[in-house]
Design a protein around this motif. Structure first.
Motif, PDB file in Angstrom:
ATOM      1  N   LYS A  86      -2.731  -4.504   2.551  1.00  0.00           N
ATOM      2  CA  LYS A  86      -1.639  -5.262   3.169  1.00  0.00           C
ATOM      3  C   LYS A  86      -0.348  -4.457   3.187  1.00  0.00           C
ATOM      4  O   LYS A  86       0.434  -4.550   4.125  1.00  0.00           O
ATOM      5  CB  LYS A  86      -1.424  -6.598   2.457  1.00  0.00           C
ATOM      6  CG  LYS A  86      -2.630  -7.514   2.483  1.00  0.00           C
ATOM      7  CD  LYS A  86      -3.133  -7.777   3.883  1.00  0.00           C
ATOM      8  CE  LYS A  86      -4.384  -8.634   3.866  1.00  0.00           C
ATOM      9  NZ  LYS A  86      -5.232  -8.458   5.014  1.00  0.00           N
ATOM     10  N   SER A  87      -0.119  -3.649   2.160  1.00  0.00           N
ATOM     11  CA  SER A  87       1.110  -2.844   2.125  1.00  0.00           C
ATOM     12  C   SER A  87       1.106  -1.789   3.231  1.00  0.00           C
ATOM     13  O   SER A  87       2.168  -1.361   3.677  1.00  0.00           O
ATOM     14  CB  SER A  87       1.298  -2.185   0.755  1.00  0.00           C
ATOM     15  OG  SER A  87       0.330  -1.192   0.540  1.00  0.00           O
ATOM     16  N   SER A  88      -0.080  -1.396   3.700  1.00  0.00           N
ATOM     17  CA  SER A  88      -0.137  -0.411   4.782  1.00  0.00           C
ATOM     18  C   SER A  88       0.463  -0.943   6.071  1.00  0.00           C
ATOM     19  O   SER A  88       0.856  -0.180   6.944  1.00  0.00           O
ATOM     20  CB  SER A  88      -1.582   0.056   5.015  1.00  0.00           C
ATOM     21  OG  SER A  88      -2.347  -0.943   5.660  1.00  0.00           O
ATOM     22  N   TYR A  89       0.541  -2.260   6.198  1.00  0.00           N
ATOM     23  CA  TYR A  89       1.134  -2.859   7.387  1.00  0.00           C
ATOM     24  C   TYR A  89       2.656  -2.946   7.299  1.00  0.00           C
ATOM     25  O   TYR A  89       3.339  -2.955   8.311  1.00  0.00           O
ATOM     26  CB  TYR A  89       0.583  -4.266   7.616  1.00  0.00           C
ATOM     27  CG  TYR A  89      -0.885  -4.278   7.957  1.00  0.00           C
ATOM     28  CD1 TYR A  89      -1.323  -3.905   9.218  1.00  0.00           C
ATOM     29  CD2 TYR A  89      -1.824  -4.658   7.013  1.00  0.00           C
ATOM     30  CE1 TYR A  89      -2.669  -3.904   9.530  1.00  0.00           C
ATOM     31  CE2 TYR A  89      -3.172  -4.659   7.319  1.00  0.00           C
ATOM     32  CZ  TYR A  89      -3.590  -4.288   8.569  1.00  0.00           C
ATOM     33  OH  TYR A  89      -4.917  -4.281   8.873  1.00  0.00           O
ATOM     34  N   CYS A  90       3.191  -3.042   6.099  1.00  0.00           N
ATOM     35  CA  CYS A  90       4.636  -3.252   5.989  1.00  0.00           C
ATOM     36  C   CYS A  90       5.395  -2.022   5.507  1.00  0.00           C
ATOM     37  O   CYS A  90       6.612  -1.956   5.671  1.00  0.00           O
ATOM     38  CB  CYS A  90       4.938  -4.443   5.091  1.00  0.00           C
ATOM     39  SG  CYS A  90       4.368  -4.290   3.400  1.00  0.00           S
ATOM     40  N   LEU A  91       4.728  -1.040   4.928  1.00  0.00           N
ATOM     41  CA  LEU A  91       5.433   0.140   4.428  1.00  0.00           C
ATOM     42  C   LEU A  91       5.499   1.274   5.446  1.00  0.00           C
ATOM     43  O   LEU A  91       6.483   1.990   5.504  1.00  0.00           O
ATOM     44  CB  LEU A  91       4.770   0.657   3.145  1.00  0.00           C
ATOM     45  CG  LEU A  91       4.812  -0.284   1.950  1.00  0.00           C
ATOM     46  CD1 LEU A  91       4.070   0.340   0.772  1.00  0.00           C
ATOM     47  CD2 LEU A  91       6.234  -0.631   1.572  1.00  0.00           C
ATOM     48  N   CYS A  92       4.438   1.436   6.211  1.00  0.00           N
ATOM     49  CA  CYS A  92       4.372   2.546   7.165  1.00  0.00           C
ATOM     50  C   CYS A  92       4.373   2.010   8.592  1.00  0.00           C
ATOM     51  O   CYS A  92       3.804   0.963   8.871  1.00  0.00           O
ATOM     52  CB  CYS A  92       3.102   3.360   6.946  1.00  0.00           C
ATOM     53  SG  CYS A  92       3.052   4.193   5.367  1.00  0.00           S
ATOM     54  N   LYS A  93       5.004   2.740   9.480  1.00  0.00           N
ATOM     55  CA  LYS A  93       5.045   2.380  10.902  1.00  0.00           C
ATOM     56  C   LYS A  93       3.648   2.539  11.486  1.00  0.00           C
ATOM     57  O   LYS A  93       2.991   3.553  11.273  1.00  0.00           O
ATOM     58  CB  LYS A  93       6.046   3.283  11.625  1.00  0.00           C
ATOM     59  CG  LYS A  93       6.222   2.983  13.074  1.00  0.00           C
ATOM     60  CD  LYS A  93       7.072   1.772  13.298  1.00  0.00           C
ATOM     61  CE  LYS A  93       7.346   1.614  14.787  1.00  0.00           C
ATOM     62  NZ  LYS A  93       7.766   0.285  15.108  1.00  0.00           N
ATOM     63  N   ASN A  94       3.177   1.531  12.194  1.00  0.00           N
ATOM     64  CA  ASN A  94       1.837   1.523  12.769  1.00  0.00           C
ATOM     65  C   ASN A  94       1.894   1.585  14.285  1.00  0.00           C
ATOM     66  O   ASN A  94       2.872   1.186  14.893  1.00  0.00           O
ATOM     67  CB  ASN A  94       1.088   0.240  12.374  1.00  0.00           C
ATOM     68  CG  ASN A  94       0.972   0.088  10.884  1.00  0.00           C
ATOM     69  OD1 ASN A  94       1.835  -0.473  10.248  1.00  0.00           O
ATOM     70  ND2 ASN A  94      -0.095   0.609  10.326  1.00  0.00           N
TER      71      ASN A  94
END
Length: 145
Positions: A86-94
């Motif tokens: 879940k943090s991959s969605y809010c920490l890094c630009k996708n």
């Protein structure tokens, strides 16, 4: 996190062609890696410690591909589980969808391995010169040969 703040062990020396690996190198970068998504955290791949810096330190032979509209973690599954996922969605630009980045990374890795382990450079050369179709737009394609 930044040029003077590498995660241990510090790999980058900031000396061009300083990596003495005695093997071919494939560097894959993301065009959105330097973009900060959250004001509380740095970008996932900030300038000074990202793909460009690793590529600059490589010796021949080396390949560098940058996926234009994709982020650092876009090679992960679409649905990532747990707190780390879940943090991959809010920490890094996708990017808009992770599928093209996953397909590109898988394809270019196979092309690279075929080239440097089996001597079949046809797919890698095709990607390099745009003769092979890739599922995303490449921002940069560089080779040290």
């Amino acid at each position: 996190m930044d040029k003077g703040k590498q995660t241990p062990p510090k790999v980058l020396t900031y000396v061009p062609n300083s990596f003495d690996l005695e093997m071919a190198v494939l560097v894959i970068g993301s065009g959105l890696g330097e973009v900060r998504k959250n004001p509380l955290f740095p970008p996932c791949a900030p300038k000074g410690v990202n793909h460009e810096d690793f590529y600059k330190e490589c010796q021949k032979p080396a390949c560098h591909f940058v996926a234009k509209d994709y982020g650092h973690v876009d090679m992960l599954d679409d649905d990532t589980k747990g707190i780390r996922g879940k943090s991959s969605y809010c920490l890094c630009k996708n990017g808009k969808s992770r599928e093209p980045m996953r397909s590109f990374v898988g394809g270019v890795v196979v092309a690279f391995l075929r080239a440097y382990l089996e001597g079949d450079f046809s797919d890698l050369v095709g990607i390099r010169y745009g003769h092979e179709k890739v599922p995303l737009e490449l921002q940069k394609v560089e080779f040290l040969d």
